[in-house]
Write a protein that holds these residues in place. Structure first.
Motif, PDB file in Angstrom:
ATOM      1  N   ARG A 247      35.595 -19.016  -3.762  1.00  0.00           N
ATOM      2  CA  ARG A 247      35.937 -18.743  -2.377  1.00  0.00           C
ATOM      3  C   ARG A 247      37.445 -18.595  -2.232  1.00  0.00           C
ATOM      4  O   ARG A 247      38.210 -19.350  -2.837  1.00  0.00           O
ATOM      5  N   SER A 252      36.440 -15.826   2.504  1.00  0.00           N
ATOM      6  CA  SER A 252      35.572 -14.833   1.869  1.00  0.00           C
ATOM      7  C   SER A 252      35.258 -15.255   0.433  1.00  0.00           C
ATOM      8  O   SER A 252      35.880 -16.166  -0.114  1.00  0.00           O
ATOM      9  N   ARG A 264      34.405  -8.271  -2.550  1.00  0.00           N
ATOM     10  CA  ARG A 264      34.582  -9.463  -1.731  1.00  0.00           C
ATOM     11  C   ARG A 264      33.794  -9.320  -0.439  1.00  0.00           C
ATOM     12  O   ARG A 264      33.754  -8.248   0.171  1.00  0.00           O
ATOM     13  N   SER A 265      33.152 -10.413  -0.027  1.00  0.00           N
ATOM     14  CA  SER A 265      32.388 -10.422   1.222  1.00  0.00           C
ATOM     15  C   SER A 265      32.882 -11.543   2.123  1.00  0.00           C
ATOM     16  O   SER A 265      33.090 -12.673   1.675  1.00  0.00           O
ATOM     17  N   SER A 266      33.050 -11.208   3.399  1.00  0.00           N
ATOM     18  CA  SER A 266      33.402 -12.226   4.382  1.00  0.00           C
ATOM     19  C   SER A 266      32.198 -12.562   5.262  1.00  0.00           C
ATOM     20  O   SER A 266      32.332 -13.229   6.284  1.00  0.00           O
ATOM     21  N   ARG A 269      27.988 -16.622   2.811  1.00  0.00           N
ATOM     22  CA  ARG A 269      28.455 -17.166   1.542  1.00  0.00           C
ATOM     23  C   ARG A 269      27.247 -17.602   0.726  1.00  0.00           C
ATOM     24  O   ARG A 269      26.325 -18.220   1.229  1.00  0.00           O
ATOM     25  N   PRO A 351      35.471  -6.166   3.411  1.00  0.00           N
ATOM     26  CA  PRO A 351      34.668  -7.347   3.077  1.00  0.00           C
ATOM     27  C   PRO A 351      33.625  -7.672   4.153  1.00  0.00           C
ATOM     28  O   PRO A 351      32.554  -8.182   3.854  1.00  0.00           O
TER      29      PRO A 351
END
Length: 362
Positions: A247, A252, A264-266, A269, A351
């Protein structure tokens, strides 16, 4: 108030369960779309509401009344069939008046109501025509006028536009939405067409194997699908197998997607292995050596392998890493000028546009 309520409704055909412990409610005046692939239970659900099919278990209430023992003609429900089911030996006016006569409306009331319904669906002056003398779009309007004529508490639309060609389907979809809004009748639309479901419904239920996979507004269904099934069924998607790498300070998560590539992803999770999804329309395409001001954007280098102009859209297929491919959809063909097959490019996306789902094998 809820005009329609289904409580723990189940319908089986032998060993096959068409509707599986289904519960839902619909507020008065709302339009609800039932969306899903063939065999998901949406049409069976519609037939149960209409009274053509009796549930093996469960309760159906309309305006608070348990209608389980009522025949279809005893329920104040209007139905527009997929094939319209107009009587070919009756004129337009006679078709629209049919339900009114069956319900014992007065001789003086019927022609007034028929005229009002034909005006609503823009068929003024066509009272004496027969269905065979009309286009598919006109027949659909007659069927809609007949379904609305009795002032039903609920109107059920079974694939209402599927028999029409693509251009007419789009035109009538807009008109249908305006008509439903003007009359304010609670409506259930059954369709396998995602655009139809999203455009007509105040809410959408996506069904799978007789159950509700997700219920929400059209925006919620598209932008925040509950699982991979919904994401794949509603809209196009690019899929990546990823493994969480930690993280970041902004909250993200980085995911390794193979051969040193990370995205990357926001959004959600998820630790460990995951399945990542990016909608094609959220992907920008720039030249391989182009400078990108926002360092927080995801960038995947690749090579254009196909460009398909499709009118208002242009589809660009990009091959990256280990021969994997992704699709980018641009709304204006001019945005893809110069990106011919063989061009080295970067696929760029935010993201916040990366959806994350659990890996089926994790």
């Amino acid at each position: 108030m809820n005009i329609l309520e289904l409580e723990h409704v189940t319908k089986k055909y032998g060993a096959f369960t068409a509707v599986d412990d289904l519960s839902l409610s619909v507020e008065e005046g709302k339009v609800l779309s039932l969306l899903g692939p063939s065999g998901c239970g949406k049409t069976t659900t519609l037939r149960i509401i209409a009274g053509f099919t009796s549930p093996g278990d469960g309760i159906v209430r309309i305006a608070g009344e348990n209608v389980g023992q009522l025949k279809p003609y005893e329920r104040n429900v209007g139905l527009l069939f997929q094939d319209y089911a107009l009587f070919p030996h009756m004129t337009v006016a006679q078709n629209v008046a049919y339900g009114l006569r069956r319900r014992g409306r007065s001789a003086g009331e019927i022609p007034v109501r028929v005229k009002k319904m034909l005006s609503l669906v823009q068929l003024n002056g066509m009272d004496d025509r027969y269905p065979t003398q009309m286009s598919g779009g006109q027949q659909q309007r007659v069927a809609l006028a007949r379904a609305l004529a009795t002032d039903p508490q609920i109107i059920l639309l079974d694939e209402p536009l599927s028999a029409l060609d693509a251009k007419l389907r789009l035109e009538l979809r807009v008109e249908l939405k305006e008509i439903l809004r003007s009359v304010g009748t609670t409506t259930i639309v059954v369709t396998h067409d995602q655009e139809e479901a999203l455009s007509l419904g105040d809410e959408v239920i996506v069904m799978r194997a007789g159950k509700i996979a997700q219920r929400g507004t059209p925006i919620e269904i598209y932008d925040a699908p509950a699982d991979r099934f919904v994401a794949e069924f509603v809209g196009r998607s690019n899929w990546f197998n990823g493994s969480a790498r930690g993280r970041l300070q902004d909250g993200s998560t980085n995911y390794l997607i193979g051969q040193g590539l990370e995205i990357r992803s926001s959004r959600q999770r998820r630790d460990g292995d995951a399945i990542l999804c990016v909608r094609p329309e959220n992907i920008e395409i720039v030249a391989a050596d182009a400078a990108v001001k926002d360092s927080g954007l995801n960038r995947i280098p690749g090579t254009v392998v196909d460009v398909a102009p499709l009118g208002a859209d242009i589809h660009v297929v990009i091959e990256y890493a280990d021969k994997s491919r992704l699709l980018a959809i641009r709304k204006n063909a001019r945005t893809a000028v110069g990106f011919e097959p063989g061009t080295l490019v970067q696929a760029i996306f935010a993201p916040g546009d990366v959806l994350v789902f659990p890996n089926q094998h994790s």
